[in-house]
Write an enzyme that holds these catalytic residues in place. Structure first.
Site, mmCIF file in Angstrom:
data_model
loop_
_atom_site.group_PDB
_atom_site.id
_atom_site.type_symbol
_atom_site.label_atom_id
_atom_site.label_comp_id
_atom_site.label_asym_id
_atom_site.label_seq_id
_atom_site.Cartn_x
_atom_site.Cartn_y
_atom_site.Cartn_z
ATOM 1 N N SER A 30 0.825 -1.200 0.000
ATOM 2 C CA SER A 30 0.000 0.000 0.000
ATOM 3 C C SER A 30 0.862 1.255 0.000
ATOM 4 C CB SER A 30 -0.872 0.027 1.255
ATOM 5 O OG SER A 30 -1.798 -1.022 1.224
ATOM 6 N N LYS A 78 -9.286 -1.760 12.523
ATOM 7 C CA LYS A 78 -9.550 -0.380 12.104
ATOM 8 C C LYS A 78 -10.545 -0.354 10.936
ATOM 9 C CE LYS A 78 -7.296 3.990 11.085
ATOM 10 N NZ LYS A 78 -6.065 4.714 10.770
ATOM 11 N N ASP A 79 -10.363 -1.275 9.988
ATOM 12 C CA ASP A 79 -11.304 -1.363 8.864
ATOM 13 C C ASP A 79 -12.708 -1.717 9.344
ATOM 14 O OD1 ASP A 79 -9.563 -0.652 6.897
ATOM 15 O OD2 ASP A 79 -9.160 -2.671 6.166
#
Lengths: 430, 259
Positions: A220, A244-245
């Site tokens: 990423s 977190k997602d």
């Protein structure tokens, strides 16, 4: 995939499967211990969110397809039957229709995040291009899907958009007849649209797979736009980003469900609750909101291009609009080569940042202009003129500003590493 | 850092404004005024239908509107949602007759309607409806509040919006002026007037009350699952918020060591 060293699993069943087909190793490697920059902000949630929306669309869509009838005489009524007589049919349909909107919201944020932080730059060019392919496929799928309920906007939207192809010289008319399967939008058109609407999501799914694969090859990007250098710069995908997602996704789903359950028709058009009537044209034919910026670009071109002072026309206004509209997205494909500046993130490119924010405002303005009647006036200014100005800026951003900035722009000092950037940020907070 | 936060927030707000702005502005055009907002019991996140209003609205529909307008997406059995029991619904259905068949001899035949039948339309087809109404088609009303901007308010506005022509609008013979009809010239004669339908619950029998009740009924007809939708929606939202809160707390704890 699957070659190389493999760690043994304790569970004998898992180990039996994995030694024959290392799916568990694959998941462990790509989603478990996969190293990810530790400085993502919440804009990095939208890839996962878009993925969940795609699955939501496919699942609700398949169940809807079991009840839907793709025939001009029956389609509208079959959708009403889903709404009234199928168990929780109203919920499935509202999840699907609003799901399209929220899929686009997620994807637009995902795309503009990529632009802001330079995620399209090397080595992620192909990753970016696959993303643009997904977006194009989404547009096709969404447009075709909107035709299926066979309301007034379905029918007239299909007529207007398929007619665009008639602007092509020589082959235009035959292509339109071929697309329609006849001489107007009619039952053959509806039937093939249904077939394609069932097919394309799986094509999208396949391209998403390639998109994610390419992501896992080069890793990423991140808000600093610099590559991770040491283990200090990264965390493992699980649990840090799975959690977190999950939080980001749940928050997004709250907004989505507010629309599904409390304003399910807000993003739609009332005319689509009127059955399609080829003899009655709606006062305003408006596409769904997610197409409006491109619709504005299509309508902005109202002039012909030819040899001045003669009747010779090379590009009619209609063809010009079509070229501009498709060109507006085609530019995204070549963005990695229009912007060759070595620094990725707009955080360290103040000029790029300013022009990019203007682009976002420009894009929203285009959306507003696309939603209005062609002869509308705002604060005494004809919107058609504003549409042309906004279109001009859109193209200038990609074709002029990006190449010039690539050569000229001076950047702020980049941090030594992601870890340093995070430390500096924490210091400024405390 | 503050700047970046502000920018992020700005972007999200912009995006949301975009979505909301488009859909609200997209369709406001033409010179027909917006019908004024009425006070409806079904408005808002917790709004529900008023069964009394629904039953009165059905009565107005049956006695007035149904002379020209069908509601083909509704079935008599749906009327249990208005508070009628099965016998009452059977009796309502029995007021109508439907064409069924073919029978063993290949003939179509008339029979009394039963609860599973769709609402009987006044005309056999669109051409017959137009022929009987000087070429104007009385639209099916099953979805009317969804098929018009500001649906329920529009229906109420239209039914109470008849007057002498204003703003120099020319009204041809056999047509009528209506403030809220697009273009102002409407083929439907003013359908309501005071005391044309008897109410048995003491509600005033005025044009405004009829319009309000029938708009209420038509809103239910277009959106019969609204109450279920809101009830389930509330649970879904609460579940998601709690779940999101837990994940946020977990996320903070997990990331605390890193920061």
């Amino acid at each position: 995939m699957g070659s190389g060293q493999r760690e043994k699993f304790d569970n004998p069943v898992v180990e039996w499967v994995d030694s024959r087909l290392p799916v568990f190793t694959l998941m462990q490697r790509e989603y478990g211990s996969f190293p990810v920059p530790k400085n993502f902000n919440y804009f990095w949630n939208f890839g996962a969110i878009a993925g969940v929306m795609l699955v939501t669309m496919i699942v609700t869509g398949i169940v809807l397809a079991m009840q839907y009838t793709a025939h001009t005489d029956l389609a509208f009524d079959s959708v009403e039957r889903i709404m009234r007589d199928v168990n929780f049919g109203w919920m499935l349909r509202y999840m699907h229709s609003n799901g399209a909107s929220f899929f686009f919201i997620a994807v637009y944020i995902h795309i503009f995040r990529g632009m802001y932080y330079g995620s399209y730059k090397g080595p992620r060019e192909l990753l970016w291009i696959l993303g643009v392919v997904i977006f194009l496929l989404m547009m096709a799928t969404a447009f075709i899907g909107y035709v299926l309920p066979w309301g007034q906007m379905s029918y007239w939207g299909a007529t207007v958009i398929t007619n665009l192809f008639s602007a092509l010289p020589l082959v235009g008319e035959p292509i339109v007849t071929w697309l329609w399967g006849g001489f107007s939008v009619d039952n053959p058109t509806l039937n093939r649209f249904f077939a394609l609407h069932y097919l394309l999501p799986f094509v999208i799914f396949a391209v998403v797979f390639l998109h994610v694969w390419a992501l896992h090859i080069c890793g990423s990007n991140n808000p600093e736009g610099i590559e991770p250098k040491s283990e200090q710069d990264t965390v493992s995908f699980h649990p840090y980003y799975t959690i977190k997602d999950s939080f980001g996704l749940l928050f997004f789903l709250v907004l989505y469900c507010l629309f599904v359950f409390f304003a399910p028709d807000y993003l739609g058009h009332p005319d689509n609750y009127i059955p399609a009537d080829p003899l009655v044209t709606p006062a305003h034919i408006v596409p769904e909101w997610y197409f409006l910026p491109f619709y504005a670009i299509l309508r902005a071109i109202t002039f012909e291009i030819g040899i001045p002072f003669t009747d010779i026309v090379f590009i009619t206004a209609k063809l010009g609009g079509v070229i501009a509209m498709f060109g507006a997205i085609a530019l995204w494909f070549v963005m990695p080569w229009l912007d060759t500046h070595p620094v990725r993130s707009a955080r360290y490119r103040p000029l790029y940042r300013t022009f990019f924010i203007l682009l976002v405002i420009d894009f929203v303005a285009l959306g507003y202009i696309g939603s209005q009647a062609a002869d509308a006036v705002l604060f005494g200014l004809p919107l058609s003129v504003m549409g042309l100005i906004c279109t001009a800026y859109y193209f200038a951003f990609f074709l002029v500003i990006l190449p010039v900035l690539s050569k000229k722009e001076k950047v702020k000092t980049l941090p030594n590493s992601i870890h340093d950037a995070v430390l500096a940020k924490n210091k400024s907070h405390s | 850092m503050k700047m970046k936060r502000t920018f992020s927030a700005l972007l999200v707000v912009l995006a949301l404004c975009g979505v909301v702005g488009y859909s609200s502005s997209a369709y406001a055009a033409g010179d027909t005024p917006h019908p004024p907002k009425q006070d409806w019991s079904f408005s808002g996140m917790f709004g529900t239908y008023d069964k009394g209003a629904l039953q009165r609205g059905l009565k107005v529909y049956q006695n007035v509107c149904s002379a020209c307008h069908g509601m083909k997406h509704l079935r008599y059995r749906n009327l249990t949602a208005l508070g009628y029991n099965e016998n009452q619904v059977k009796n309502i259905a029995a007021q109508y007759s439907v064409t069924d068949g073919p029978n063993d001899e290949g003939e179509m035949f008339e029979r009394t309607a039963i609860p599973s039948d769709a609402f009987v339309s006044p005309y056999p087809n669109e051409a017959a409806a137009k022929y009987a109404n000087n070429g104007a088609y009385p639209v099916d009303l099953s979805l009317i509040t969804k098929a018009r901007h500001s649906g329920s308010d529009y229906v109420y506005g239209l039914l109470t919006g008849y007057s002498e022509p204003e703003h120099g609008v020319e009204v041809p013979e056999g047509k009528y002026y209506n403030k809220y009809f697009p273009g102002h010239v409407i083929s439907m004669a003013p359908p309501l007037s005071d005391d044309i339908v008897a109410y048995d619950d003491g509600t005033p029998t005025t044009t405004e009350q009829y319009a309000k009740d029938v708009a209420h009924f038509l809103t239910w007809a277009a959106d019969p699952y609204m109450e279920d939708r809101k009830r389930i929606g509330l649970r879904v939202i609460i579940f998601l918020l709690v779940f999101a809160g837990i994940m946020y707390a977990y996320k903070r704890q997990l990331w605390a060591d890193l920061h």
